[in-house]
Design an enzyme around this catalytic site. Sequence first.
Site, mmCIF file in Angstrom:
data_model
loop_
_atom_site.group_PDB
_atom_site.id
_atom_site.type_symbol
_atom_site.label_atom_id
_atom_site.label_comp_id
_atom_site.label_asym_id
_atom_site.label_seq_id
_atom_site.Cartn_x
_atom_site.Cartn_y
_atom_site.Cartn_z
ATOM 1 N N SER A 1 80.819 -62.210 -87.671
ATOM 2 C CA SER A 1 81.477 -63.514 -87.800
ATOM 3 C C SER A 1 82.982 -63.304 -87.724
ATOM 4 O O SER A 1 83.464 -62.179 -87.908
ATOM 5 C CB SER A 1 81.115 -64.147 -89.157
ATOM 6 O OG SER A 1 81.964 -65.234 -89.470
ATOM 7 N N TYR B 1 79.881 -64.599 -98.337
ATOM 8 C CA TYR B 1 79.662 -64.504 -96.886
ATOM 9 C C TYR B 1 80.704 -63.591 -96.245
ATOM 10 O O TYR B 1 80.375 -62.735 -95.409
ATOM 11 C CB TYR B 1 79.739 -65.902 -96.281
ATOM 12 C CG TYR B 1 79.444 -65.989 -94.802
ATOM 13 C CD1 TYR B 1 78.145 -66.045 -94.334
ATOM 14 C CD2 TYR B 1 80.487 -66.041 -93.876
ATOM 15 C CE1 TYR B 1 77.879 -66.142 -92.979
ATOM 16 C CE2 TYR B 1 80.234 -66.137 -92.517
ATOM 17 C CZ TYR B 1 78.921 -66.187 -92.074
ATOM 18 O OH TYR B 1 78.665 -66.271 -90.721
#
Length: 255
Positions: A146, A159
């Site tokens: 990501s 995350y």
Amino acid sequence: MTSPFDLTGRRALVTGSSRGIGLAIARTLLSSGAHVVIHGRAAAVVAATASALAEEFGAEAVSTAVFDVTDETSVVAGVAAIEAAGAIDILVNNAGVQHREPMLEVSLADWDRVIRTDLTSAFLVGRTVARAMVVRGAGAIVNICSVQTDLARPTIGAYTAAKGGLRNLTKAMTAEWAPHGVRVNGVAPGYIRTELTQALLDDPTFNAWVLGRTPAGRWGEPEDIGGAVVWLASDASRFVTGQVVFVDGGMTAVV
């Protein structure tokens, strides 16, 4: 001459591929000639996705697997069932979750759930699949990272930690498995339009921030990720390993 991007004859497992980015990756791999194992935890959803793909690409091009990527026993059994039908040549570790809450308030249970799903699962599935790849002396693993692999925003601390860890897990896998012919790389998507991010896209303030922060001036589409995965899974990248490719419209390239 055969294209170096041609994946005909290879079998790919894409975790979390019944929807969103995982489904788009599966479709691109299918378009490149691979047999794709559609994976998820909800058997009915996985079956429906596979059935739709089989109508488009042929029943012989698609199979299914249902197991929990965070449970080692389930992973080992699930991978064994896939390998009983043929070797896994390509693994895409895509399964993941998000949790939005300030770190001062997030519970340990939610923290653990995100780390387990977004990081530990890549270790469990990656290691299980790599055991056979190492014996064969060949294989390609692509970990879906990501922009939070490099960046951070408030309320997504777990995350961010997981995706940062996934980058270094990619390097650790490379250090140990590259001598045995197994390549491991990552693809780091930017902000991608999916059903999971639709609420963010519908938020005028957040949407304006994404558009202003991304030099390309748009949200990414799930299909934008598939090409990078095919490249890293194919012979076109046969000397590329241990890398994370950012597919983010330039977001991480500017300040």
